[in-house]
Design an enzyme around this catalytic site. Sequence first.
Site, PDB file in Angstrom:
ATOM      1  N   LYS A 212       0.847  -1.216   0.000  1.00 55.19           N
ATOM      2  CA  LYS A 212       0.000   0.000   0.000  1.00 55.19           C
ATOM      3  C   LYS A 212       0.874   1.254   0.000  1.00 55.19           C
ATOM      4  O   LYS A 212       2.048   1.217   0.386  1.00 55.19           O
ATOM      5  CB  LYS A 212      -0.933   0.028   1.212  1.00 55.19           C
ATOM      6  CG  LYS A 212      -0.242   0.071   2.600  1.00 55.19           C
ATOM      7  CD  LYS A 212       0.156   1.446   3.093  1.00 55.19           C
ATOM      8  CE  LYS A 212       0.967   1.395   4.378  1.00 55.19           C
ATOM      9  NZ  LYS A 212       1.906   2.431   4.628  1.00 55.19           N
TER      10      LYS A 212
ATOM     11  N   ASP B 126      -1.857  -2.033  10.485  1.00 56.39           N
ATOM     12  CA  ASP B 126      -2.148  -1.961   9.039  1.00 56.39           C
ATOM     13  C   ASP B 126      -2.780  -3.245   8.495  1.00 56.39           C
ATOM     14  O   ASP B 126      -3.205  -3.284   7.342  1.00 56.39           O
ATOM     15  CB  ASP B 126      -0.847  -1.726   8.247  1.00 56.39           C
ATOM     16  CG  ASP B 126      -0.339  -0.297   8.380  1.00 56.39           C
ATOM     17  OD1 ASP B 126      -1.088   0.555   8.887  1.00 56.39           O
ATOM     18  OD2 ASP B 126       0.811  -0.045   7.970  1.00 56.39           O
TER      19      ASP B 126
HETATM   20  P1  ATP Z   1       4.425  -0.358   7.500  1.00 52.34           P
HETATM   21  O1  ATP Z   1       4.267   0.369   6.205  1.00 52.34           O
HETATM   22  O2  ATP Z   1       3.219  -1.189   7.899  1.00 52.34           O
HETATM   23  O3  ATP Z   1       4.981   0.490   8.604  1.00 52.34           O
HETATM   24  P2  ATP Z   1       6.901  -1.363   6.532  1.00 52.34           P
HETATM   25  O4  ATP Z   1       6.673  -1.541   5.061  1.00 52.34           O
HETATM   26  O5  ATP Z   1       7.598  -0.109   6.919  1.00 52.34           O
HETATM   27  O6  ATP Z   1       5.531  -1.498   7.263  1.00 52.34           O
HETATM   28  P3  ATP Z   1       7.699  -4.121   6.783  1.00 52.34           P
HETATM   29  O7  ATP Z   1       8.225  -4.422   5.416  1.00 52.34           O
HETATM   30  O8  ATP Z   1       6.368  -4.664   7.122  1.00 52.34           O
HETATM   31  O9  ATP Z   1       7.755  -2.552   7.086  1.00 52.34           O
HETATM   32  O10 ATP Z   1       8.821  -4.660   7.809  1.00 52.34           O
HETATM   33  C1  ATP Z   1       9.071  -4.131   9.070  1.00 52.34           C
HETATM   34  C2  ATP Z   1       9.941  -5.146   9.860  1.00 52.34           C
HETATM   35  O11 ATP Z   1       9.140  -6.286  10.162  1.00 52.34           O
HETATM   36  C3  ATP Z   1      11.120  -5.676   9.060  1.00 52.34           C
HETATM   37  O12 ATP Z   1      12.298  -5.036   9.459  1.00 52.34           O
HETATM   38  C4  ATP Z   1      11.166  -7.168   9.344  1.00 52.34           C
HETATM   39  O13 ATP Z   1      12.249  -7.527  10.168  1.00 52.34           O
HETATM   40  C5  ATP Z   1       9.898  -7.487  10.125  1.00 52.34           C
HETATM   41  N1  ATP Z   1       9.044  -8.521   9.462  1.00 52.34           N
HETATM   42  C6  ATP Z   1       8.404  -9.506  10.087  1.00 52.34           C
HETATM   43  N2  ATP Z   1       7.663 -10.231   9.230  1.00 52.34           N
HETATM   44  C7  ATP Z   1       7.833  -9.708   8.009  1.00 52.34           C
HETATM   45  C8  ATP Z   1       7.315 -10.021   6.727  1.00 52.34           C
HETATM   46  N3  ATP Z   1       6.478 -11.047   6.514  1.00 52.34           N
HETATM   47  N4  ATP Z   1       7.694  -9.224   5.702  1.00 52.34           N
HETATM   48  C9  ATP Z   1       8.520  -8.164   5.911  1.00 52.34           C
HETATM   49  N5  ATP Z   1       9.049  -7.843   7.109  1.00 52.34           N
HETATM   50  C10 ATP Z   1       8.712  -8.594   8.172  1.00 52.34           C
END
Ligand code: ATP
Length: 287
Positions: free
Chosen positions: A11, A136
């Site tokens: 998203k 989220d």
């Molecule tokens: P948001 O936009 O919801 O804040 P994000 O895109 O910034 O999320 P994610 O890619 O969801 O961040 O990852 C955040 C942290 O979660 C990563 O550093 C990782 O170690 C951990 N993590 C745990 N499970 C997953 C997964 N299935 N995919 C990605 N990261 C994961």
Amino acid sequence: MDKIIVKCPGKINLSLDVVGIREDGYHLLKTIMQNISLFDEVKIKKTEGDINLYCNNGNVPCNSSNTAYKAASILIDKFHLKAGVDIVIEKRIPVAAGLAGGSADAAGVIIGMNELFELGMSDEDMMRIGVRIGADVPFCIIGSTALAEGIGEVLTPLCSLEDMWCVLAKPDIAISTMEVYAKLKIDEIPKHPNTLKLKEYIEKKEIKNMAQNMVNVLENVTIKENPVIFNIKNIMMEFQALGSLMSGSGPTVFGVFEDKISAEGCYNRLRDYLKEVFLVKTYNRRV
Ligand code: ATP
């Protein structure tokens, strides 16, 4: 059926406002979220064992701290399932990028296991489980375009934005979501988005007006320490983006374009100096 493959879209935040802080320290948001056509793929297979998880990205933990693992574990407990699952995540959404990749995978496991084990959960049931994993996740279950309030879990679906071309660019920097929120001084936010007006533009499909009025109150906090975000926004605007904004707490920046050709021009330019650049469209699960 003993296996299922689920496409899990990321998203972007078309606007992000922080309107207060809850007693427990969580920030209260008002944000318009939009699915994009950048997907992780989650394969789930019934087994007789436990939960086993594999991922093609070494930065993602393959243990019980993985969001997909947490989702499977909650469902196995809640429904007293006698089976286990093998979960294979093919990651395409950049990690820790502000694109909700982890939440998308958790939502994918909830949706996939609901079907695979015929659990009969409604969207609301699945969203209630999802919020236990992350704020989220409920959005990732209903997807498309939605206004999220509370800590992100109170959702109002909006009229979908169809086939809007976007370029995403993630600079090679690490951002801590917690630190960004900690550094935000709510009383000193220079500009809040006009969420009501944005909703109106979305309803009327006035993409140009929408794109020109996108605001993310976390952007200044992240840009202060990472001016590269500002530079990417400028490049997108030079390449005729209708608007450009940081997604979530960053560091991914997206631009909204009138058509594919103008989006491609920007995509090709950004690929010259960034590794993680994507040409995507808005994606609507509900159509
Ligand atoms: P948001 O936009 O919801 O804040 P994000 O895109 O910034 O999320 P994610 O890619 O969801 O961040 O990852 C955040 C942290 O979660 C990563 O550093 C990782 O170690 C951990 N993590 C745990 N499970 C997953 C997964 N299935 N995919 C990605 N990261 C994961």
